[in-house]
Enzyme design. Structure first.
Site, short mmCIF file in Angstrom:
data_model
loop_
_atom_site.label_atom_id
_atom_site.label_comp_id
_atom_site.label_asym_id
_atom_site.label_seq_id
_atom_site.Cartn_x
_atom_site.Cartn_y
_atom_site.Cartn_z
N SER A 1 29.67 50.45 -25.09
CA SER A 1 29.70 48.99 -24.92
C SER A 1 30.22 48.67 -23.53
O SER A 1 30.81 49.53 -22.85
CB SER A 1 30.67 48.40 -25.95
N ARG B 1 20.31 47.97 -40.29
CA ARG B 1 20.53 46.52 -40.35
C ARG B 1 19.45 45.81 -39.54
O ARG B 1 19.28 46.10 -38.35
CB ARG B 1 21.92 46.17 -39.80
N ILE C 1 24.55 41.21 -26.89
CA ILE C 1 23.21 41.07 -27.47
C ILE C 1 23.39 40.33 -28.79
O ILE C 1 24.25 40.70 -29.60
CB ILE C 1 22.57 42.45 -27.75
N TYR D 1 38.60 47.87 -30.83
CA TYR D 1 37.19 48.03 -30.42
C TYR D 1 37.12 48.60 -29.00
O TYR D 1 36.40 49.55 -28.73
CB TYR D 1 36.48 46.68 -30.51
N ASP E 1 27.85 57.47 -44.75
CA ASP E 1 29.03 56.82 -44.19
C ASP E 1 29.55 57.75 -43.09
O ASP E 1 30.03 58.85 -43.39
CB ASP E 1 30.07 56.62 -45.30
N VAL E 2 29.45 57.32 -41.85
CA VAL E 2 29.78 58.23 -40.74
C VAL E 2 31.26 58.63 -40.70
O VAL E 2 31.64 59.53 -39.95
CB VAL E 2 29.36 57.65 -39.36
N ASN F 1 25.15 55.12 -33.14
CA ASN F 1 25.05 53.68 -32.95
C ASN F 1 25.91 52.90 -33.96
O ASN F 1 26.25 51.75 -33.71
CB ASN F 1 23.57 53.28 -33.10
N GLY G 1 23.70 53.87 -38.21
CA GLY G 1 23.83 52.41 -38.21
C GLY G 1 22.52 51.71 -37.89
O GLY G 1 22.52 50.62 -37.32
N1 LIG Z 1 25.52 43.42 -30.14
C1 LIG Z 1 26.24 43.60 -29.07
O1 LIG Z 1 26.49 42.64 -28.30
C2 LIG Z 1 26.76 44.96 -28.68
C3 LIG Z 1 27.25 45.13 -27.39
C4 LIG Z 1 27.77 46.38 -27.04
C5 LIG Z 1 27.76 47.41 -27.95
N2 LIG Z 1 27.28 47.22 -29.21
C6 LIG Z 1 27.32 48.36 -30.12
O2 LIG Z 1 26.02 48.66 -30.58
C7 LIG Z 1 26.07 49.24 -31.88
C8 LIG Z 1 25.13 48.48 -32.80
O3 LIG Z 1 25.59 47.14 -32.92
P1 LIG Z 1 24.67 45.91 -33.37
O4 LIG Z 1 25.01 44.78 -32.48
O5 LIG Z 1 23.27 46.35 -33.53
O6 LIG Z 1 25.34 45.55 -34.76
P2 LIG Z 1 24.91 45.85 -36.27
O7 LIG Z 1 25.98 45.29 -37.11
O8 LIG Z 1 23.51 45.41 -36.50
O9 LIG Z 1 24.92 47.46 -36.33
C9 LIG Z 1 26.04 48.22 -36.67
C10 LIG Z 1 25.66 49.08 -37.84
O10 LIG Z 1 26.71 50.02 -38.10
C11 LIG Z 1 26.74 50.22 -39.49
N3 LIG Z 1 27.99 50.81 -39.96
C12 LIG Z 1 29.22 50.23 -40.00
N4 LIG Z 1 30.09 51.08 -40.58
C13 LIG Z 1 29.39 52.21 -40.88
C14 LIG Z 1 29.75 53.45 -41.50
N5 LIG Z 1 31.00 53.69 -41.91
N6 LIG Z 1 28.78 54.37 -41.66
C15 LIG Z 1 27.50 54.15 -41.27
N7 LIG Z 1 27.11 52.99 -40.69
C16 LIG Z 1 28.05 52.04 -40.50
C17 LIG Z 1 26.53 48.82 -40.06
O11 LIG Z 1 26.15 48.88 -41.43
C18 LIG Z 1 25.46 48.27 -39.14
O12 LIG Z 1 24.17 48.50 -39.64
C19 LIG Z 1 27.53 49.18 -32.30
O13 LIG Z 1 28.13 50.43 -32.09
C20 LIG Z 1 28.13 48.13 -31.39
O14 LIG Z 1 29.50 48.32 -31.17
C21 LIG Z 1 26.78 46.02 -29.60
#
Ligand SMILES: NC(=O)c1ccc[n+]([C@@H]2O[C@H](COP(=O)([O-])OP(=O)(O)OC[C@H]3O[C@@H](n4cnc5c(N)ncnc54)[C@H](O)[C@@H]3O)[C@@H](O)[C@H]2O)c1
Length: 277
Positions: free
Chosen positions: A160, A16, A206, A173, A79-80, A106, A13
Site C-alpha cells: 500500500s 470480493r 482505489i 495497517y 483463511d490466510v 492480496n 483475498g
Molecule cells: N483499496 C485501496 O485503496 C487499497 C490501497 C492500497 C492497498 N490496498 C490493499 O489491497 C488489498 C485488497 O484490498 P481491496 O481494496 O481490494 O479490498 P477488499 O476488501 O475487496 O479485499 C480484501 C480481501 O481480503 C479478504 N480477507 C480478509 N481477511 C482474510 C483472511 N483472514 N483470509 C483470507 N482472506 C481474507 C477479504 O475477504 C477481502 O476479500 C488489501 O491488502 C489492501 O490492504 C487497497
C-alpha cells in the site's frame, strides 16, 4: 507477456466483487494463467463481518465469470491466518493444475482504524494476523512448493501507499504494510537462488469495497461530504484521478512476467505519482 500461459496463480483475498484481487485474477486468467480464487469465505467474529469479506458464493460467481470468458479457475476457501488452511490451499492448487508458479498476497484488512492512544490489542492482532502473518504463511507455503518444483516462481505482495507513508488512525495497517515490504526484501534475497522473484505493489486509494469504507471513515472524521473528500484525493494526485483495480492488475501481470525477469525485492508504487519513494 505471452509467457504467462499455463502458469498457475493463487490470488488471496480475491473473492470480493470489485476488489483488487478479483481484477488481478481476471487479468491473469485473460493472459492464460490457471487461477485459484481464494478468500476467507464466511464471516467470523466481529472483525470479519459480512460487509467486509469475500463470501463463498461471491468466490464461485467470480470463477463462473472467468470460465465464461474462456479462462480456467477454481475457488478454494482459505483463511490466510491459519497455516493448515494455507497448506491445503497450495495442495489443492497443485492437485488441480499440476504446479504452482505465482502467488499474490492480496488478502488484507484496512477497516480497523482507531486513534493510537486507544488502539485495542485485539484490533492490532486482527490487522497484523491477516496482512503480515497471512503474507508470511502464504509466501512460505508457496516458496516450499516452488523450490520443490525447481523452476522458479513469483511472489507478489499487495502492500500500500501505507507501506511508504504514515496515515492517522491506521497504526496497525501502516505497520503491517511497511512490514510486507520488509518481508518482500528479505524473501527476495533468500529465494533469489531458487529463481523465485519477490516484489510488492504499493497502490494509493482505489474505491473498492474497502476503499469506499475508508472514504466514509475519513470524510466523517474531517467533517466533509463524501464526494468532496474524494474530489480532494483526485485534486492532490498528479494524474488527477484515483487508482483503478486494473492499474494494480497490470502492474502484477508485468511483475510476474518475463518482462520483469531482473526485478526482485522491489516495492513498486502504483499511485499516479502521489507516492514517490
Ligand atoms: N483499496 C485501496 O485503496 C487499497 C490501497 C492500497 C492497498 N490496498 C490493499 O489491497 C488489498 C485488497 O484490498 P481491496 O481494496 O481490494 O479490498 P477488499 O476488501 O475487496 O479485499 C480484501 C480481501 O481480503 C479478504 N480477507 C480478509 N481477511 C482474510 C483472511 N483472514 N483470509 C483470507 N482472506 C481474507 C477479504 O475477504 C477481502 O476479500 C488489501 O491488502 C489492501 O490492504 C487497497
Amino acid at each position: 507477456m505471452r509467457n504467462l500461459k499455463g502458469k498457475t496463480a493463487i490470488i488471496t483475498g480475491s473473492g470480493r466483487k470489485g476488489g483488487i484481487g478479483e481484477a488481478i485474477a481476471k487479468m491473469l486468467a485473460k493472459r492464460g494463467c490457471n487461477v485459484v480464487i481464494t478468500d476467507i469465505g464466511k464471516a467470523t467474529g466481529k472483525n470479519f463481518g459480512k460487509s467486509h469479506i469475500g463470501s463463498t458464493s461471491e468466490m464461485q460467481s467470480i470463477v463462473r465469470a472467468i470460465k465464461k470468458d474462456k479462462g480456467n479457475a477454481i475457488a478454494v476457501p482459505c483463511d490466510v491466518r491459519k497455516s493448515k488452511d494455507v497448506q491445503a490451499l497450495v495442495k489443492k492448487a497443485v492437485k488441480k493444475f499440476g504446479k504452482l508458479d505465482i502467488i499474490v498476497n492480496n488478502a488484507g484488512v484496512g477497516y480497523i482504524m482507531e486513534p493510537f492512544e486507544e488502539f485495542k490489542e485485539a484490533s492490532w492482532d486482527a490487522v497484523l494476523d491477516v496482512n503480515l502473518k497471512g503474507a508470511f504463511l502464504c509466501s512460505q507455503a508457496a516458496a516450499q512448493q516452488m523450490i520443490k518444483q525447481g523452476k522458479g516462481g513469483n511472489i507478489v505482495n499487495i502492500a500500500s501507499q501505507a507501506a511508504k507513508s504514515g496515515f492517522p488512525f491506521a497504526a496497525a495497517y501502516t505497520a503491517s504494510k511497511h512490514g510486507m515490504v520488509g518481508l518482500t526484501r528479505s524473501n527476495a534475497i533468500e529465494l533469489g537462488e531458487h529463481k523465485i522473484r519477490v516484489n510488492a505493489v504499493c497502490p494509493n486509494h482505489i474505491t473498492t469495497g474497502l476503499g469506499h469504507w475508508q472514504n466514509k471513515f475519513f470524510s466523517d472524521k474531517l467533517g466533509l461530504e463524501y464526494d468532496d473528500y474524494l474530489q480532494g484525493i483526485k485534486d492532490r494526485n498528479p494524474l488527477k484521478r484515483t487508482g483503478m483495480v486494473e492499474d494494480i492488475a497490470k502492474a502484477v501481470c508485468f511483475l510476474v512476467s518475463d518482462e520483469a525477469s531482473y526485478i526482485t525485492g522491489e516495492a513498486m508504487n502504483v499511485s499516479g505519482g502521489e507516492e514517490y519513494h
